[in-house]
Design an enzyme around this catalytic site. Structure first.
Site, PDB file in Angstrom:
ATOM      1  CG  HIS A  13       6.564  31.499 -19.695  1.00  0.00           C
ATOM      2  ND1 HIS A  13       7.015  32.789 -19.599  1.00  0.00           N
ATOM      3  CD2 HIS A  13       7.662  30.740 -19.990  1.00  0.00           C
ATOM      4  CE1 HIS A  13       8.322  32.810 -19.805  1.00  0.00           C
ATOM      5  NE2 HIS A  13       8.733  31.584 -20.049  1.00  0.00           N
TER       6      HIS A  13
ATOM      7  CB  SER B 240       9.756  32.011 -23.199  1.00  0.00           C
ATOM      8  OG  SER B 240      10.666  31.610 -24.186  1.00  0.00           O
TER       9      SER B 240
ATOM     10  CG  ASN C 199      10.862  36.226 -21.557  1.00  0.00           C
ATOM     11  OD1 ASN C 199      11.789  36.372 -20.772  1.00  0.00           O
ATOM     12  ND2 ASN C 199      10.364  35.038 -21.861  1.00  0.00           N
TER      13      ASN C 199
ATOM     14  CD  GLU D 128       4.828  35.699 -18.149  1.00  0.00           C
ATOM     15  OE1 GLU D 128       4.614  36.885 -18.339  1.00  0.00           O
ATOM     16  OE2 GLU D 128       5.616  35.046 -18.856  1.00  0.00           O
TER      17      GLU D 128
HETATM   18  N1  CAA Z   1      17.015  23.582 -10.119  1.00  0.00           N
HETATM   19  C1  CAA Z   1      16.472  23.435  -8.893  1.00  0.00           C
HETATM   20  N2  CAA Z   1      16.877  24.140  -7.819  1.00  0.00           N
HETATM   21  C2  CAA Z   1      17.882  24.998  -7.978  1.00  0.00           C
HETATM   22  C3  CAA Z   1      18.515  25.199  -9.219  1.00  0.00           C
HETATM   23  C4  CAA Z   1      18.032  24.436 -10.319  1.00  0.00           C
HETATM   24  N3  CAA Z   1      18.546  24.575 -11.544  1.00  0.00           N
HETATM   25  N4  CAA Z   1      19.482  26.134  -9.057  1.00  0.00           N
HETATM   26  C5  CAA Z   1      19.464  26.501  -7.777  1.00  0.00           C
HETATM   27  N5  CAA Z   1      18.501  25.837  -7.133  1.00  0.00           N
HETATM   28  C6  CAA Z   1      18.134  25.928  -5.723  1.00  0.00           C
HETATM   29  C7  CAA Z   1      19.290  25.545  -4.851  1.00  0.00           C
HETATM   30  O1  CAA Z   1      19.364  24.151  -4.707  1.00  0.00           O
HETATM   31  C8  CAA Z   1      18.945  26.239  -3.548  1.00  0.00           C
HETATM   32  O2  CAA Z   1      17.932  25.526  -2.887  1.00  0.00           O
HETATM   33  P1  CAA Z   1      17.943  25.432  -1.286  1.00  0.00           P
HETATM   34  O3  CAA Z   1      17.664  26.808  -0.775  1.00  0.00           O
HETATM   35  O4  CAA Z   1      16.875  24.457  -0.983  1.00  0.00           O
HETATM   36  O5  CAA Z   1      19.302  24.948  -0.953  1.00  0.00           O
HETATM   37  C9  CAA Z   1      18.309  27.546  -4.023  1.00  0.00           C
HETATM   38  O6  CAA Z   1      17.899  27.311  -5.395  1.00  0.00           O
HETATM   39  C10 CAA Z   1      19.301  28.687  -4.001  1.00  0.00           C
HETATM   40  O7  CAA Z   1      20.427  28.288  -4.766  1.00  0.00           O
HETATM   41  P2  CAA Z   1      21.915  28.743  -4.453  1.00  0.00           P
HETATM   42  O8  CAA Z   1      22.050  29.012  -2.988  1.00  0.00           O
HETATM   43  O9  CAA Z   1      22.846  27.762  -5.075  1.00  0.00           O
HETATM   44  O10 CAA Z   1      22.136  30.048  -5.298  1.00  0.00           O
HETATM   45  P3  CAA Z   1      21.331  31.421  -5.316  1.00  0.00           P
HETATM   46  O11 CAA Z   1      20.914  31.843  -3.969  1.00  0.00           O
HETATM   47  O12 CAA Z   1      22.108  32.316  -6.184  1.00  0.00           O
HETATM   48  O13 CAA Z   1      19.978  31.049  -6.099  1.00  0.00           O
HETATM   49  C11 CAA Z   1      18.806  31.179  -8.135  1.00  0.00           C
HETATM   50  C12 CAA Z   1      20.000  30.571  -7.400  1.00  0.00           C
HETATM   51  C13 CAA Z   1      17.518  30.672  -7.499  1.00  0.00           C
HETATM   52  C14 CAA Z   1      18.896  30.694  -9.555  1.00  0.00           C
HETATM   53  C15 CAA Z   1      18.876  32.742  -7.986  1.00  0.00           C
HETATM   54  O14 CAA Z   1      20.137  33.205  -8.373  1.00  0.00           O
HETATM   55  C16 CAA Z   1      17.833  33.455  -8.809  1.00  0.00           C
HETATM   56  O15 CAA Z   1      16.685  33.572  -8.420  1.00  0.00           O
HETATM   57  N6  CAA Z   1      18.246  33.947 -10.004  1.00  0.00           N
HETATM   58  C17 CAA Z   1      17.329  34.587 -10.944  1.00  0.00           C
HETATM   59  C18 CAA Z   1      16.559  33.536 -11.671  1.00  0.00           C
HETATM   60  C19 CAA Z   1      15.625  34.115 -12.665  1.00  0.00           C
HETATM   61  O16 CAA Z   1      15.484  35.308 -12.847  1.00  0.00           O
HETATM   62  N7  CAA Z   1      14.915  33.226 -13.359  1.00  0.00           N
HETATM   63  C20 CAA Z   1      14.046  33.612 -14.418  1.00  0.00           C
HETATM   64  C21 CAA Z   1      14.779  33.488 -15.704  1.00  0.00           C
HETATM   65  S1  CAA Z   1      13.782  33.975 -17.055  1.00  0.00           S
HETATM   66  C22 CAA Z   1      12.851  32.628 -17.416  1.00  0.00           C
HETATM   67  O17 CAA Z   1      12.956  31.590 -16.888  1.00  0.00           O
HETATM   68  C23 CAA Z   1      11.834  32.837 -18.453  1.00  0.00           C
HETATM   69  C24 CAA Z   1      12.225  32.792 -19.850  1.00  0.00           C
HETATM   70  O18 CAA Z   1      11.332  32.609 -20.642  1.00  0.00           O
HETATM   71  C25 CAA Z   1      13.582  33.038 -20.337  1.00  0.00           C
END
Ligand code: CAA
Length: 300
Positions: free
Chosen positions: A157, A136, A207, A169
């Site tokens: 990414h 990242s 990021n 990405e």
């Molecule tokens: N692995 C796989 N699936 C997952 C999961 C995981 N770790 N966590 C949640 N899910 C799935 C759930 O099983 C659920 O699937 P279904 O719809 O099929 O049931 C779906 O995601 C939604 O989950 P929840 O209903 O439990 O919870 P939510 O609606 O709050 O969604 C989330 C969870 C998808 C994580 C949501 O909160 C979200 O999009 N958050 C932001 C995530 C984000 O910004 N990610 C980028 C981070 S930065 C990065 O990754 C880059 C870096 O370099 C740091």
């Protein structure tokens, strides 16, 4: 490769030699997610490699839970579940890799570790095997320089959680070939992802934007402007973010957020990227977010 980012972003995507066998190195959360999406959405044979048998075991158990949940919700049949599981094999040493067409590396964000791994992988695999890194924040150009065939090295990414987030990405280094770029974009699309193209700069696109936002949220907390709950509620309900910035930081890992802010600060040299003191203190305390049970919020 990039005379101009404008022309790069409209580059045609070709898939004249589709990837069949994928190797994922690193069975952490990202590696397991990548392996699952590759086996399920792209129907690839996947070899998941990690030097820790315990990590592989945890990874496969996590993968099983995700598939079982989808079966329970009717999003996946029992037969599809069995097919996906059967497509994924494991190994504990990169010398056991069975000639993949494409490797995605998802080991911890340690520049030395990644460079050593790319040197070793390129020593043992044919020159045409594409070696992608899920880094990242580390320079793709510097990782490629450690490999024997730098034109076959690229940044790919994925975002966390990989099965849910729709973006990859793609980041060519200075040495990356057009063929490597096109094959990587085509593979990501087969995995059901939309790709964006970024130059090899600190933080790439995601990021560069996300981490200063999270860092500023920590600054707002540090200055006593608002409570942690009000900071998150403001952004969640006020701007329709799925998670508030402090919850998101806990989810990503505060050590990861700090490491990326440090890269932005050191390499771009602008004081606006200085990591918040409170972020450093939390990491010093071992409060790393969800994975340690405590970050800005508690995870009992
Ligand atoms: N692995 C796989 N699936 C997952 C999961 C995981 N770790 N966590 C949640 N899910 C799935 C759930 O099983 C659920 O699937 P279904 O719809 O099929 O049931 C779906 O995601 C939604 O989950 P929840 O209903 O439990 O919870 P939510 O609606 O709050 O969604 C989330 C969870 C998808 C994580 C949501 O909160 C979200 O999009 N958050 C932001 C995530 C984000 O910004 N990610 C980028 C981070 S930065 C990065 O990754 C880059 C870096 O370099 C740091």
């Amino acid at each position: 490769l990039f005379a101009s980012i404008g022309s790069a972003s409209v580059r045609r995507i070709s898939d004249n030699a589709p990837v069949k066998r994928l190797c994922v190195v690193g069975a952490g959360q990202m590696g397991v997610g990548i392996a699952l999406v590759a086996a399920r959405a792209a129907q690839l044979d996947v070899q998941l490699v990690d030097r820790s048998p315990q990590q592989l075991e945890r990874g496969l158990a996590f993968l099983d839970r995700l598939l079982a949940k989808d079966v329970a919700k009717g999003k996946c049949s029992e037969a599809e579940r069995r097919d996906s599981t059967a497509r994924i094999t494991t190994a504990t040493d990169i010398t056991q890799i069975a000639t993949p067409d494409f490797v995605v590396e998802a080991v911890p964000e340690d520049p030395q570790l990644k460079r050593r791994l790319f040197a070793e992988l390129s020593e043992q695999l044919p020159p045409e095997t594409i070696l992608a890194t899920n880094t990242s924040s580390i320079s793709i150009t510097s990782i490629a320089a450690a490999a024997r065939h730098p034109p076959a090295v690229i940044g790919m990414h994925f975002m966390n959680p990989v099965p849910v987030m729709r973006l990859v990405e793609v980041i060519p280094g200075l040495q990356t070939s057009e063929h490597t770029l096109a094959t990587t974009q085509a593979l990501a699309q087969r995995m059901g992802k939309t790709t964006t193209l970024s130059q090899d700069v600190p933080g790439f696109i995601a990021n560069r934007l996300l981490m200063p936002y999270i860092n500023e949220a920590v600054g707002v907390l540090q200055e006593g402007i608002a409570s942690r709950e009000d900071i998150d509620t403001t952004m969640k309900l006020g701007t329709n973010m799925p998670m508030g910035p402090l919850t998101l930081a806990d989810f990503i890992g505060l050590d990861t957020c700090l490491a990326i802010m440090r890269v932005l600060h050191e390499e771009l040299g602008d004081s606006k990227y200085r990591p918040a003191v409170l972020l450093r203190k939390y990491v010093d305390a071992g409060w790393l977010g969800v994975k340690s049970g405590k970050g800005f919020f508690d995870y009992p």
